[in-house]
Structure formats: structure tokens, C-alpha cells
Design a protein around this motif. Structure first.
Motif, short mmCIF file in Angstrom:
data_model
loop_
_atom_site.label_atom_id
_atom_site.label_comp_id
_atom_site.label_asym_id
_atom_site.label_seq_id
_atom_site.Cartn_x
_atom_site.Cartn_y
_atom_site.Cartn_z
N VAL A 193 0.84 -1.19 0.00
CA VAL A 193 0.00 0.00 0.00
C VAL A 193 0.88 1.24 0.00
O VAL A 193 1.96 1.26 0.59
N LEU A 194 0.41 2.28 -0.68
CA LEU A 194 1.05 3.58 -0.70
C LEU A 194 0.27 4.49 0.24
O LEU A 194 -0.94 4.67 0.08
N ILE A 195 0.94 5.07 1.23
CA ILE A 195 0.27 5.83 2.29
C ILE A 195 0.70 7.29 2.26
O ILE A 195 1.90 7.59 2.23
N GLU A 196 -0.28 8.18 2.29
CA GLU A 196 -0.02 9.61 2.46
C GLU A 196 -0.53 10.01 3.84
O GLU A 196 -1.67 9.72 4.18
N GLU A 197 0.32 10.69 4.61
CA GLU A 197 -0.07 11.08 5.97
C GLU A 197 0.16 12.57 6.19
O GLU A 197 1.20 13.12 5.80
N LYS A 198 -0.83 13.22 6.84
CA LYS A 198 -0.70 14.60 7.26
C LYS A 198 -1.09 14.70 8.73
O LYS A 198 -1.92 13.92 9.21
N ASN A 199 -0.49 15.66 9.41
CA ASN A 199 -0.74 15.84 10.84
C ASN A 199 -2.20 16.13 11.08
O ASN A 199 -2.77 17.05 10.51
#
Length: 473
Positions: free
Chosen positions: A124-130
Motif C-alpha cells: 500500500v502507498l500511504i499519504e499522511e498529514k498531521n
């Protein structure tokens, strides 16, 4: 990065060479995506047990702060902390904007895309933001201290059509001309001063009359071109940065950021820390009181068997109390496991080492952080094993001996062993009514979700167990 991806995939997953190559190709562009989206990006792959995922690649944004202090490559992504990752692996569908908890226990918002090889989801490709930043704050431009002078110079050259830039900045901006009057202020500055009680627009006002740090501007270091100060006014905490320009009839620029929410969170954390310390302190005191009552009862009883049972109960209660004692000092729900084991060792030797015995107990290995639940379970297990060694390993007439507690930790799996050079025992003839070992096996299996091994001979006994930690350092 490609070499790291390959080694981690081969070590922890069942992916084929062709599938690993697909993961490596996506990893090449990870940094570009992180910079473009101002977000942390990761690639996770399922481990061989297909219940958890392992982080095989990461990229932190270069233009904004990352949500992570340390690298998480090689660490586990547990389903209960990252439900978006678990959902995408299970269903093969994209998952957008779902809350998650990082390996450093920070809250983030995740968007997850499946990585396919044919019909199979291989990662899986994960994008994370606070998660602590609201959408308005995320859409604004943020700058480092090193960029302030450059930015302020740009603002002095803005015409009316280009003034939108100053309104995208996440700070109040004020320009002061060579005569000391406010020649420009952006919308955030106008609204800030209105919040502070100013009924008239500050545009055109003498800056000395509206300076939040007072009319005395001597604190500003003319030689440094840049100075900053924190002020408290009208229940607001503000950082005021002053930048010398001497450009286009602008003497200096002032940038003001509202950090009230940051200071409030700091106060909340301090109050929570005090409350946590007090809670654990009281629990520790109560447990030690119970242990003292058992000790007094043990001294009064004439039954050897009853005294043995009371002593064992006291030892288990003190093992739990040792965790709460450390938690009371830290003020957070985590402790260093070596500190816990040192307390266990001291308590056990104090209460159960016979005066005639000379037993050396050594602890080897570096400590690491664990939460209170794991700490309590480990404390009970090690306490039982140490107590058993003192009670049975050297009851063949020997007056000296050695017990070694060894700690091993690799970020994912933790391993602890308790070994002695005593007389050993037949592991096939352990009595079913041996409560101590029953407790040990039960805790390792049910609480720590780990495995335990026992080896014993005439040269001594080693009992080892492993478990997965939920805190990565």
C-alpha cells in the motif's frame, strides 16, 4: 532505498522477486510525492503472518515539518493503530482521510492506495498529514526562520494585484515605513488587532502606538537584521518577529504568529502529566500497603505452606507496584523496561534471598520503552522466574550461584531470558500444580501474545520469552 526495500521484503514478507521489483519502482518516486503534497509518504507490505504490515520505505516532506521525529522503516503498522492500511489490504480498495496513530503515538490523517501486481495487492502507498492541523492552516504557506528576511523583501515589492501572497501566509504581516508608520498590513494582522480590541484599522498608525511588545523598540537588534520575542496580551500568546529591510521606503517588517493553542496544549500536557503521576503514585502506595499486610500476616502464621503462599503473593504485588513506581516518576504511560527489571531484581533479592546465600543477579542488554500494560506483564513474568531460581535452583546445598537476566530488542520483537547456573530440573516432570510457572505461561501467551521456551540441564536453566512492543524508539 531500493536495497532497503528488497532486504526488508525478503526478510519479513512472502513477496516474489517480481513483486518486490514493483515495490522498488514505486519507491523511487516517493520523495517527489512527499515534496509535492507536503506530506509523509510510506510503502507498507504485509508480513508473513498477514496480520500486520511492515514499513519498507518512507519519504518526509522537505518544505514542511514531518509528523515523525525518527525513521519508521522496518517497524510494524498494527491494524488497530492504522485501520486505513488494514482496510485497503483486506478489501483492495482506496481509503481516504481516515484517522491513524503513528508508531510514535502521534495522530495523523491517512489516505491509502493499493499497490497491485496483477490481481494481487502486494503493498500500500500511504499519504499522511498531521491531524492537529485544520484545513485552513494546511492551505497556508509556512516559512522557516531563515526565510523571513527573503520573504519580507518580497513583500516590500508587492503591488495591489499581488497582495494575495501576504494573505496566504500563516502570520500577521505589518510593513513600517521609514517615518515609523504602518504602510501595509495583511488581513490576518487586521483581524488580530480587532481581536485585541483596536477599533481603528492600524493602517497608517504610528507603529510605536500599536507595537505589541511596547513602544520601546530597543530590543530589536539593528545589526542582526532579525529579532524575535514572545508576548502575552489579551489572553493570547504571540511571537513577534521584526526584520530590518531599508528597502522601497520600508524600514522594517513585523510578523506575528498566534501560538496560544500551542501554549494551551503544553499546559494541558503538564496538567495531565501531574494527574498521571499522582494516579500511579497512589496505586503504588496502595499495592505496597497490601504487600506490607501480607508480610505481617506471613510473620504471624505458623504454617510453612501458608507463609510460602503469602510471600509469593507479596512478590507478585510488588512486581506490579514497581511499574507504577516508575510511571509515577515519568508522568507518562511508558517506562524503560530495564528500570522495571532493576526494581524487580532489588525487591526480590531484598525479600527472598536467604542470608546464607551469595547469589549474583546481573542484567544485560539495553533498555527500551514499553507501555504500562506490557511493563506490568513483563514484571510479573520476570519476578516469577527470578523467584523460582532463588527458591529452587540452588537448594542442593550450594551457597553461591549466578542468575542472568538478558534483554534483546530490535524494534519489532523483544526478547527477555532469565537463566541460572543451578542444578536444573526435568522439564517433562513439571508439576501441574506449580502456580508460578502456570502464571508465567499464561501471561506470555494471553497478555504478551508471545512465545516461551524452557531449557534445563545439570548446568542450569534458561527460560526465555518474546513479545511485540507497541512503542518504537
Amino acid at each position: 532505498m531500493p536495497d532497503t526495500i528488497e532486504s526488508l521484503c525478503k526478510k519479513y514478507t512472502n513477496l516474489t522477486d517480481e513483486e518486490i521489483e514493483t515495490i522498488k519502482k514505486i519507491g523511487v518516486g516517493l520523495q517527489t510525492m512527499a515534496n509535492l503534497q507536503d506530506a509523509d509518504f510510506f510503502i507498507d507490505c504485509l508480513t508473513t503472518d498477514e496480520t500486520t504490515a511492515v514499513v519498507v520505505a518512507e519519504a518526509k516532506p522537505q518544505n514542511v515539518p514531518s509528523a515523525y521525529k525518527k525513521t519508521v522503516v522496518g517497524l510494524l503498522a498494527e491494524p488497530y493503530n492504522e485501520p486505513a492500511v488494514a482496510r485497503t489490504f483486506k478489501l483492495g480498495l482506496s481509503t481516504k482521510q481516515m484517522k491513524a496513530v503513528t508508531q510514535e503515538y502521534a495522530n495523523v490523517i491517512q489516505s491509502v492506495e493499493p499497490i497491485r501486481y496483477g490481481d494481487k495487492v502486494i503493498g500500500v502507498l500511504i499519504e499522511e498529514k498531521n491531524a492537529d492541523e485544520n484545513s485552513e492552516m494546511r492551505d497556508r504557506i509556512r516559512f522557516t526562520d531563515q526565510s523571513y528576511v527573503r520573504l519580507a523583501n518580497v513583500l516590500t515589492r508587492l503591488d495591489e494585484e499581488g497582495s494575495w501572497l501576504a494573505d496566504c501566509i500563516d502570520e500577521a504581516v505589518i510593513l513600517v515605513d521609514m517615518d515609523g508608520y504602518v504602510s501595509y498590513r495583511n488581513k490576518i494582522a487586521k483581524n488580530l488587532y480587532k481581536t485585541l480590541g483596536y477599533t481603528v484599522d492600524i493602517l497608517g498608525q504610528p507603529y510605536r502606538c500599536i507595537a505589541l511588545h511596547g513602544s520601546n523598540l530597543e530590543w530589536f537588534d539593528q545589526d542582526a537584521n532579525y529579532s524575535g520575542i514572545e508576548v502575552n496580551t489579551s489572553d493570547l500568546n504571540l511571537t513577534v518577529k521584526q526584520i530590518s529591510l531599508k528597502n522601497n521606503n520600508v524600514d522594517f517588517a513585523v510578523m506575528i504568529r498566534d501560538i496560544t493553542h500551542i501554549r494551551e496544549k503544553e499546559k494541558e500536557l503538564i496538567l495531565k502529566s501531574v494527574a498521571v503521576k499522582e494516579m500511579h503514585h497512589r496505586v503504588k502506595n496502595n499495592l505496597q500497603t497490601i504487600a506490607s499486610l501480607l508480610r505481617l500476616q506471613g510473620r504471624r502464621t505458623k504454617s510453612v505452606e501458608a507463609k510460602k503462599v503469602l510471600d509469593e503473593g507479596m512478590n507478585r504485588i510488588l512486581a506490579i507496584a514497581s511499574t507504577h513506581e516508575l510511571l509515577a516518576k515519568e508522568g507518562v504511560d511508558r517506562v524503560n523496561i530495564r528500570d522495571v527489571l532493576e526494581n524487580i531484581k532489588d525487591n526480590t533479592l531484598r525479600y527472598f534471598l536467604k542470608p546464607a546465600m551469595d547469589i549474583m543477579v546481573n542484567i544485560k542488554g539495553e533498555g527500551f520503552q514499553v507501555d504500562s500494560e506490557i511493563s506490568t506483564s513483563v514484571a510479573l513474568v520476570v519476578s516469577e522466574l527470578l523467584h523460582n531460581s532463588l527458591q529452587h535452583a540452588f537448594d542442593d546445598g550450594r551457597t553461591d550461584g549466578k542468575i542472568t537476566i538478558e534483554i534483546q530488542h530490535n524494534g519489532q520483537e523483544s526478547h527477555i531470558s532469565v537463566g541460572d547456573n543451578g542444578k536444573g530440573f526435568d522439564i517433562n516432570c513439571v508439576r501441574e500444580d506449580c502456580l508460578g510457572l502456570s502464571i508465567v505461561f499464561s501471561i506470555v501467551k494471553d497478555k504478551l501474545k508471545g512465545a516461551i521456551s524452557v531449557s534445563s540441564s545439570e548446568n542450569g536453566t534458561v527460560i526465555a520469552f518474546d513479545f511485540k512492543n507497541r512503542i518504537f524508539t
